[in-house]
Scaffold this motif. Structure first.
Motif, PDB file in Angstrom:
ATOM      1  N   SER A 152       7.572 -28.354 -22.604  1.00 21.37           N
ATOM      2  CA  SER A 152       6.705 -27.916 -21.508  1.00 21.37           C
ATOM      3  C   SER A 152       5.534 -27.084 -22.016  1.00 21.37           C
ATOM      4  O   SER A 152       5.350 -25.936 -21.605  1.00 21.37           O
ATOM      5  N   PRO A 153       4.720 -27.627 -22.921  1.00 19.40           N
ATOM      6  CA  PRO A 153       3.671 -26.821 -23.551  1.00 19.40           C
ATOM      7  C   PRO A 153       2.588 -26.351 -22.590  1.00 19.40           C
ATOM      8  O   PRO A 153       1.911 -25.354 -22.869  1.00 19.40           O
ATOM      9  N   ASP A 154       2.421 -27.028 -21.474  1.00 17.13           N
ATOM     10  CA  ASP A 154       1.365 -26.668 -20.529  1.00 17.13           C
ATOM     11  C   ASP A 154       1.859 -25.778 -19.392  1.00 17.13           C
ATOM     12  O   ASP A 154       1.144 -25.546 -18.419  1.00 17.13           O
ATOM     13  N   TRP A 155       3.078 -25.287 -19.539  1.00 16.34           N
ATOM     14  CA  TRP A 155       3.656 -24.369 -18.556  1.00 16.34           C
ATOM     15  C   TRP A 155       3.771 -22.991 -19.219  1.00 16.34           C
ATOM     16  O   TRP A 155       3.790 -22.879 -20.444  1.00 16.34           O
ATOM     17  N   ALA A 156       3.898 -21.942 -18.418  1.00 18.44           N
ATOM     18  CA  ALA A 156       3.992 -20.591 -18.977  1.00 18.44           C
ATOM     19  C   ALA A 156       5.165 -20.458 -19.932  1.00 18.44           C
ATOM     20  O   ALA A 156       5.063 -19.792 -20.970  1.00 18.44           O
ATOM     21  N   ILE A 157       6.277 -21.114 -19.635  1.00 23.46           N
ATOM     22  CA  ILE A 157       7.455 -21.019 -20.496  1.00 23.46           C
ATOM     23  C   ILE A 157       7.208 -21.653 -21.862  1.00 23.46           C
ATOM     24  O   ILE A 157       7.943 -21.392 -22.815  1.00 23.46           O
ATOM     25  N   GLY A 158       6.169 -22.472 -21.984  1.00 27.80           N
ATOM     26  CA  GLY A 158       5.817 -23.032 -23.285  1.00 27.80           C
ATOM     27  C   GLY A 158       5.355 -21.984 -24.268  1.00 27.80           C
ATOM     28  O   GLY A 158       5.238 -22.268 -25.470  1.00 27.80           O
ATOM     29  N   GLY A 159       5.132 -20.757 -23.806  1.00 30.62           N
ATOM     30  CA  GLY A 159       4.705 -19.675 -24.681  1.00 30.62           C
ATOM     31  C   GLY A 159       5.821 -18.800 -25.196  1.00 30.62           C
ATOM     32  O   GLY A 159       5.564 -17.803 -25.881  1.00 30.62           O
ATOM     33  N   ILE A 160       7.078 -19.172 -24.917  1.00 32.84           N
ATOM     34  CA  ILE A 160       8.198 -18.373 -25.446  1.00 32.84           C
ATOM     35  C   ILE A 160       8.334 -18.629 -26.946  1.00 32.84           C
ATOM     36  O   ILE A 160       7.783 -19.604 -27.482  1.00 32.84           O
TER      37      ILE A 160
END
Length: 260
Positions: A152-160
């Motif tokens: 899910s790179p384009d979702w906020a969780i992609g930044g974990i």
């Protein structure tokens, strides 16, 4: 790929939780998280719920809540996902009223062993994620891997940074239903669609790759690193399903983000 520092699951502690996040151990097991009466009440509420849905996979698997898998493919359906969150959370809260508040108990427990906060993240301009998902996976689940920066790179969780998962089991088959985890952190192959999370199946036959298998117990919480390919065997006991509730936990600085 580094070898695990032990071949067995650890008990929950600040040290073991940090080690699991670093993929240094295969799992953490928390026995007696819930008692038999609580589990029976939760399981009954799940089977009685009118809000159960089915995964879009070949093996019949049901869930209550929201799952990223169903919304991140084919370019993603972000607006649709977040529009559905309030109704999904309300459906889950009905279960807690008939049994007990599973996610709050888990957050209280895990928060005592982690230096940061345990938070449900928000997607800018959209809203909060769904914190947990309930599953009936009595027929097993195919080999897959979950890691938000790839899935899910384009979702906020992609930044974990790192990701683990937890599940409380409220009904388990007497035979079958085991989870197997393979110590080979998933990296998508060239040309692969990461949203589907389908790692190379050779991990199942490569003797050089460590694996860990557990048969869950009623009332137990098990945590492992889902970036490692993992699968669930079908249950083999008539009338005994495999009911669980859990979520992902992703490290974001000092905090743990919790989503389904």
């Amino acid at each position: 790929m580094s070898a695990w520092k032990q071949s067995t699951a650890a008990e929950l502690s600040p040290e073991s939780l940090a080690a699991l996040i670093r993929n240094e151990i295969p799992a953490i097991r928390i026995e007696n998280f819930a008692d038999a009466e609580e589990c029976a009440a939760f399981t009954k509420a799940v089977y009685d719920s009118p809000d159960l849905k089915s995964y879009s996979v070949a093996t019949p698997t049901h869930y209550l809540g929201l799952v990223m898998y169903e919304y991140r493919q084919d370019g993603g359906r972000k607006q649709e996902f977040f529009d559905a969150v309030p109704e999904a959370v309300a459906a889950q809260e009905k279960l807690y009223k008939q049994s007990f508040d599973v996610p709050q108990r888990f957050r209280d427990l895990i928060g005592a062993h982690h230096p940061g906060d345990v938070l449900v993240p928000s997607e800018p301009d959209y809203g909060d994620y769904c914190p947990v998902v309930v599953r009936i996976a009595s027929n097993g689940v195919h080999l897959h891997a979950d890691y938000a920066p790839y899935n899910s790179p384009d979702w906020a969780i992609g930044g974990i940074e790192d990701q683990i998962t937890w599940n409380l089991y409220t009904q388990c088959p007497s035979v079958g239903g085991e989870t197997t985890v393979y110590n080979k952190p998933w990296v998508p192959a060239e040309g692969e669609d990461p949203a589907r999370g389908l790692p190379d199946g050779s991990v199942e036959t490569d003797d050089s790759i460590e694996s860990f298998t557990f048969a869950p117990k009623v009332g137990e919480v098990v945590l492992f690193n889902p970036r490692n390919p993992h699968k669930i065997a079908a249950g083999a006991t008539e009338g005994e399903g495999r009911v669980s509730i859990g979520s992902f936990l992703g490290t974001k600085g000092a905090d743990l983000w919790m989503w389904s």
